[in-house]
Design an enzyme around this catalytic site. Sequence first.
Site, short mmCIF file in Angstrom:
data_model
loop_
_atom_site.label_atom_id
_atom_site.label_comp_id
_atom_site.label_asym_id
_atom_site.label_seq_id
_atom_site.Cartn_x
_atom_site.Cartn_y
_atom_site.Cartn_z
N GLY A 21 0.81 -1.20 0.00
CA GLY A 21 0.00 0.00 0.00
C GLY A 21 0.85 1.26 0.00
N VAL A 89 1.26 -7.21 -1.13
CA VAL A 89 2.01 -7.52 0.09
C VAL A 89 1.74 -6.41 1.09
CG1 VAL A 89 3.81 -8.99 -0.86
CG2 VAL A 89 4.06 -6.53 -1.04
N ASP A 205 -1.88 -6.37 13.96
CA ASP A 205 -2.63 -6.15 15.20
C ASP A 205 -3.74 -7.19 15.32
OD1 ASP A 205 -5.41 -4.43 14.36
OD2 ASP A 205 -3.77 -4.41 12.92
#
EC number: 2.4.2.1
Length: 241
Positions: A21, A89, A205
């Site tokens: 990103g 990725v 997370d």
Amino acid sequence: MATPHINAEMGDFADVVLMPGDPLRAKYIAETFLQDVKEVCNVRSMFGYTGTYKGRKISVMGHGMGIPSCSIYATELIKDFGVKKIIRVGSCGAVRDDVKLRDVVIGMGASTDSKVNRIRFGGHDFAAIADFGMVQNAVDAAKAKGIPVKVGNIFSADLFYNPDFEFFKTMDKYGIVGVEMEAAGIYGVAAEFGAKALTICTVSDHILRGEATTSEERQLTFNEMMEIALESVLLGDADEA
């Protein structure tokens, strides 16, 4: 020929493009893992690079955040620059108890709350799935390196800050292995234009437990994910030889 969002020429990109990103992460990948690197695009600071990995020409380019952004870049790469395979990725959040921080997740399929694939698919539900051969190559590459992976259905969300926290519990019930924001869009674009795609993520997370990795931990696991992605490209070449 350059497009509205990619100022490159035909031949600048390899047939396989890795897409994080963050455009600065694309720069990191190029500088860390590739040789003979050349910057091929930089419109809106969405950097793209082409180099070689163990002699194999590979490109890497950022795709931004969310399905609309990544869909623009994926569409132009495939339609205008002849890209055949895209490997996203990135990072994802976990909801399942057996998915831990720093786990590597391979998105075999991508559920979503976005309507983009319904628009593409005549108003019907489209099963957004990765290319099986690319999934298999990634799994084999991970095994060869001794890196455990979780393979399954991920969820591409339109909202990063989702006010409906209870829905994450529903994702857990349905076995979602990771929550991110792009895979379903990339899989839809690939299907529309006859290309192949895969998403590999690292768990940054755990949404339900409120856990998060440090930047150092993310970097270590990111490198493992990149090794899987790059080695899977070489395995794919061997399969197609």
